[in-house]
Design a protein around this motif. Structure first.
Motif, mmCIF file in Angstrom:
data_model
loop_
_atom_site.group_PDB
_atom_site.id
_atom_site.type_symbol
_atom_site.label_atom_id
_atom_site.label_comp_id
_atom_site.label_asym_id
_atom_site.label_seq_id
_atom_site.Cartn_x
_atom_site.Cartn_y
_atom_site.Cartn_z
ATOM 1 N N GLY A 45 -39.817 2.000 3.231
ATOM 2 C CA GLY A 45 -38.309 1.750 4.006
ATOM 3 C C GLY A 45 -37.419 2.758 3.448
ATOM 4 O O GLY A 45 -36.841 3.334 4.469
ATOM 5 N N GLY A 46 -37.404 3.309 2.373
ATOM 6 C CA GLY A 46 -36.432 4.369 1.941
ATOM 7 C C GLY A 46 -36.918 5.759 2.635
ATOM 8 O O GLY A 46 -35.980 6.315 3.023
ATOM 9 N N ILE A 47 -38.066 5.973 2.619
ATOM 10 C CA ILE A 47 -38.383 7.265 3.300
ATOM 11 C C ILE A 47 -37.970 7.148 4.879
ATOM 12 O O ILE A 47 -37.564 8.176 5.154
ATOM 13 N N ILE A 63 -25.776 6.003 -0.985
ATOM 14 C CA ILE A 63 -24.490 4.939 -0.634
ATOM 15 C C ILE A 63 -25.356 3.647 0.118
ATOM 16 O O ILE A 63 -25.110 2.551 -0.391
ATOM 17 N N ILE A 64 -26.373 4.002 0.869
ATOM 18 C CA ILE A 64 -27.121 3.064 1.621
ATOM 19 C C ILE A 64 -27.827 2.251 0.659
ATOM 20 O O ILE A 64 -27.866 1.057 0.432
ATOM 21 N N TYR A 65 -28.619 2.774 -0.255
ATOM 22 C CA TYR A 65 -29.267 2.219 -1.137
ATOM 23 C C TYR A 65 -28.622 1.603 -2.196
ATOM 24 O O TYR A 65 -29.297 0.178 -2.745
ATOM 25 N N THR A 66 -27.575 1.823 -2.762
ATOM 26 C CA THR A 66 -26.609 1.031 -3.576
ATOM 27 C C THR A 66 -26.086 -0.091 -2.822
ATOM 28 O O THR A 66 -26.190 -1.297 -3.542
ATOM 29 N N VAL A 67 -25.832 -0.016 -1.570
ATOM 30 C CA VAL A 67 -25.241 -1.266 -0.792
ATOM 31 C C VAL A 67 -26.583 -2.258 -0.516
ATOM 32 O O VAL A 67 -26.255 -3.357 -0.696
ATOM 33 N N ILE A 68 -27.553 -1.873 -0.465
ATOM 34 C CA ILE A 68 -28.855 -2.685 -0.312
ATOM 35 C C ILE A 68 -29.347 -3.202 -1.464
ATOM 36 O O ILE A 68 -29.491 -4.443 -1.748
ATOM 37 N N ASP A 69 -29.330 -2.305 -2.483
ATOM 38 C CA ASP A 69 -29.908 -2.818 -4.066
ATOM 39 C C ASP A 69 -28.990 -3.818 -4.724
ATOM 40 O O ASP A 69 -29.423 -4.685 -5.247
ATOM 41 N N LEU A 70 -27.598 -3.552 -4.642
ATOM 42 C CA LEU A 70 -26.671 -4.520 -5.427
ATOM 43 C C LEU A 70 -26.222 -5.720 -4.280
ATOM 44 O O LEU A 70 -25.516 -6.541 -4.699
ATOM 45 N N GLU A 71 -26.810 -5.678 -3.288
ATOM 46 C CA GLU A 71 -26.590 -6.791 -2.164
ATOM 47 C C GLU A 71 -25.230 -7.032 -1.939
ATOM 48 O O GLU A 71 -24.689 -8.154 -1.850
ATOM 49 N N LEU A 72 -24.388 -6.131 -1.884
ATOM 50 C CA LEU A 72 -22.999 -6.048 -1.257
ATOM 51 C C LEU A 72 -22.964 -6.459 0.026
ATOM 52 O O LEU A 72 -21.765 -7.363 0.245
#
Length: 86
Positions: free
Chosen positions: A5-7, A67-76
């Motif tokens: 998904g990240g790729i 930024i996208i990964y941080t929003v998804i990983d921290l469940e903002l």
């Protein structure tokens, strides 16, 4: 986010950013003083600097991906709840 998904997200963002970066600083041969190179149209770019644009695209994409990964990983933003309708 999974590795695949990240790729996929990185590749999609990279292509979108590339198409926004490509026109930066392009000068057609018709606007430059001098002769037009034989075998090309006058709207062809003089110095496209494609490798510089690829590098700029990659750097901008890395920033956006972080930024996208941080929003998804921290469940903002809870995307799962949004798409489940709850």
């Amino acid at each position: 986010m999974s590795l695949v998904g990240g790729i996929v997200v990185f590749c999609i963002v990279w292509m979108v950013v590339l198409f926004t970066v490509l026109p930066w600083g392009v000068r057609p041969q018709g606007e430059q003083e001098g002769e037009i190179e034989p075998g090309t149209v006058e709207s062809a770019p003089v110095h496209p600097r494609i490798w510089t644009k690829f590098a700029m695209t990659t750097l901008i994409t890395i920033l956006i991906f972080v930024i996208i990964y941080t929003v998804i990983d921290l469940e903002l933003i809870d995307f799962r709840a949004y798409f489940q309708g709850t």
